[in-house]
Scaffold this motif. Structure first.
Motif, PDB file in Angstrom:
ATOM      1  N   UNK A   1     -18.297 -20.794  32.102  1.00 31.15           N
ATOM      2  CA  UNK A   1     -19.205 -21.495  33.015  1.00 31.15           C
ATOM      3  C   UNK A   1     -18.402 -22.223  34.089  1.00 31.15           C
ATOM      4  N   UNK A   2     -18.765 -21.975  35.321  1.00 32.27           N
ATOM      5  CA  UNK A   2     -18.093 -22.652  36.439  1.00 32.27           C
ATOM      6  C   UNK A   2     -18.559 -24.105  36.511  1.00 32.27           C
ATOM      7  N   UNK A   3     -17.621 -25.020  36.556  1.00 26.34           N
ATOM      8  CA  UNK A   3     -17.943 -26.444  36.654  1.00 26.34           C
ATOM      9  C   UNK A   3     -17.401 -26.977  37.971  1.00 26.34           C
TER      10      UNK A   3
ATOM     11  N   UNK B   1     -13.621 -25.305  38.150  1.00 26.81           N
ATOM     12  CA  UNK B   1     -12.857 -24.843  36.984  1.00 26.81           C
ATOM     13  C   UNK B   1     -13.832 -24.096  36.074  1.00 26.81           C
ATOM     14  N   UNK B   2     -13.287 -23.315  35.172  1.00 30.70           N
ATOM     15  CA  UNK B   2     -14.148 -22.615  34.220  1.00 30.70           C
ATOM     16  C   UNK B   2     -13.972 -23.233  32.835  1.00 30.70           C
ATOM     17  N   UNK B   3     -15.084 -23.467  32.169  1.00 29.35           N
ATOM     18  CA  UNK B   3     -15.048 -23.888  30.771  1.00 29.35           C
ATOM     19  C   UNK B   3     -15.544 -22.718  29.931  1.00 29.35           C
TER      20      UNK B   3
ATOM     21  N   UNK C   1     -19.191 -14.367  32.739  1.00 24.62           N
ATOM     22  CA  UNK C   1     -18.828 -15.444  33.655  1.00 24.62           C
ATOM     23  C   UNK C   1     -20.043 -15.819  34.495  1.00 24.62           C
ATOM     24  N   UNK C   2     -20.422 -17.072  34.451  1.00 19.28           N
ATOM     25  CA  UNK C   2     -21.546 -17.521  35.282  1.00 19.28           C
ATOM     26  C   UNK C   2     -21.039 -18.525  36.317  1.00 19.28           C
ATOM     27  N   UNK C   3     -21.460 -18.291  37.549  1.00 17.52           N
ATOM     28  CA  UNK C   3     -21.056 -19.137  38.672  1.00 17.52           C
ATOM     29  C   UNK C   3     -22.289 -19.447  39.521  1.00 17.52           C
ATOM     30  N   UNK C   4     -22.216 -20.455  40.369  1.00 17.60           N
ATOM     31  CA  UNK C   4     -23.352 -20.707  41.261  1.00 17.60           C
ATOM     32  C   UNK C   4     -23.508 -19.573  42.260  1.00 17.60           C
TER      33      UNK C   4
END
Lengths: 255, 143
Positions: free
Chosen positions: A26-28, A38-40, A106-109
């Motif tokens: 998850x993109x933070x 960053x990715x968690x 992978x999830x991003x906005x």
């Protein structure tokens, strides 16, 4: 920096009779505090029917409730949960983990939208463009008389626009559009498809004003028919078709 | 365009991997267009050397007679053919020709505008460009 966490067996909302699990990245990013995203990483169990949104909500419930995600209906109707899933814009509630054929998700906005935080993006510009094309019926008889009945349409007339009335304003088309990737002023496929929706409606009399509105350098002429908008639309709206048919009016192929 | 807008930028626009052959055609159309524009400018510069007389003209002409010159000319031929054929497809599409008819969509919502006619047009443009390049190479290197 990455953080790897697993759901405790007794806490997960997905039954663990399935031994299958995926790594959810998850993109933070918080524009107010962070310089870059960053990715968690989280290990999440899933079933054949588990959606990406359910996996994200599992993460929120058990690991990190601060993950920002917008959602509502969970059935591809409200258009809230659009995000980049493995690099492509999709609705998280409409995308099953099993159909992605990947152990890492992978999830991003969504691209081409300003980020509010993490997976939530701002829709203001898209809604402004949508509003600009006057998304309502324009008629000379603005005030209906008391004994007026509904405006009659034949099934053939309804077919001309009903496909485009399915738009849920999720923004996936704008996210996939290559012109939107570089042109901040482009109206976008969502608004252009909606312009066609009203121009093609036999009850509407606002064709000329709408065509005038989109006939400008950052309007319809910036569409180059890449078709990515139609490929990602979760409701079968096919914005690329609407835009080309709309352009047919401006080029004189349609009247 | 600012960082706040979170736009994909040129890298996202030019990425052909995510959205099928239509996006590949989109990228090739851009690249071939820029390539032909560069060739057009170079061609005007080259032909303007005739003002230097016979010697200058022959010197410039020798550049196109090298192996590198032949390869560049073959690429120009390929770009020209692809840009023309795909351009006709795109122009027809822009007029609403061959993009399908509006209809009630049924799941799984295959977009009618991305139909086989346009896919055939794209593959035809690529194949014709490849054939034209091979023909050009055969003629140029067969002298």
């Amino acid at each position: 920096m990455a953080q790897v966490t697993s759901i405790a067996e007794e806490q997960t909302s997905t039954p663990l009779s399935s031994s299958k699990s995926i790594t959810l990245r998850i993109s933070r990013y918080n524009p107010k505090h962070d310089d870059s995203s960053i990715f968690m990483e989280f290990t999440v169990p899933y079933q054949k029917w588990t959606t990406v949104l359910e996996a994200i909500l599992d993460v929120k419930k058990h690991f990190d409730h601060s993950v920002a995600v917008r959602y509502s209906c969970r059935q591809a109707t409200c258009g809230s949960c659009g995000m980049m899933i493995n690099g492509k814009p999709r609705l998280a509630c409409f995308t099953k983990i099993s159909e992605l054929n990947s152990n890492v998700i992978t999830v991003e906005p969504m691209s081409n939208f300003p980020i509010i935080r993490d997976l939530a993006v701002k829709f203001e510009r898209m809604f402004d463009s949508h509003h600009k094309i006057k998304p309502y019926l324009i008629r000379d008889d603005t005030e209906l008389e008391s004994d007026a009945k509904e405006f009659l349409q034949s099934p053939k007339e309804v077919e001309q626009y009903i496909q485009f009335a399915n738009c849920i304003k999720c923004g996936l088309c704008n996210s996939a559009c290559p012109t939107m990737a570089t042109d901040s002023s482009f109206v976008g496929p969502q608004a252009l498809a909606q312009a066609y929706r009203y121009v093609a409606d036999s009850r509407d009399k606002g064709k000329d004003s709408r065509l005038k509105m989109i006939d400008e350098p950052h309007g319809i002429w910036r569409c180059h028919f890449a078709g990515s908008c139609s490929q990602v639309c979760p409701k079968g709206v096919d914005p690329a078709m609407g835009i080309q048919l709309l352009r047919g009016y401006l080029l004189g192929f349609r009247s | 365009m600012t960082k706040d807008e979170h736009k994909e930028g040129i890298g996202g626009m030019a990425n052909p991997r995510r959205y099928g052959i239509e996006r590949v055609a989109y990228l090739l159309m851009r690249l071939s267009g820029l390539g032909l524009l560069a060739y057009f400018v170079a061609h005007i510069y080259e032909t303007s050397n005739i003002l230097r007389g016979q010697v200058g003209w022959d010197e410039l002409l020798e550049m196109t007679s090298t192996t590198e010159g032949h390869i560049i000319l073959s690429i120009v031929i390929g770009m020209c053919v692809f840009h023309t054929v795909n351009g006709i497809r795109v122009m027809l599409g822009h007029g609403g020709v061959g993009v399908g008819k509006p209809a009630r969509p049924d799941y799984p919502y295959e977009p009618a505008s991305q139909n086989y006619r346009h896919k055939i047009g794209i593959y035809s443009a690529i194949v014709l460009a490849a054939f034209a390049m091979m023909y050009g190479l055969a003629v140029l290197f067969g002298e």
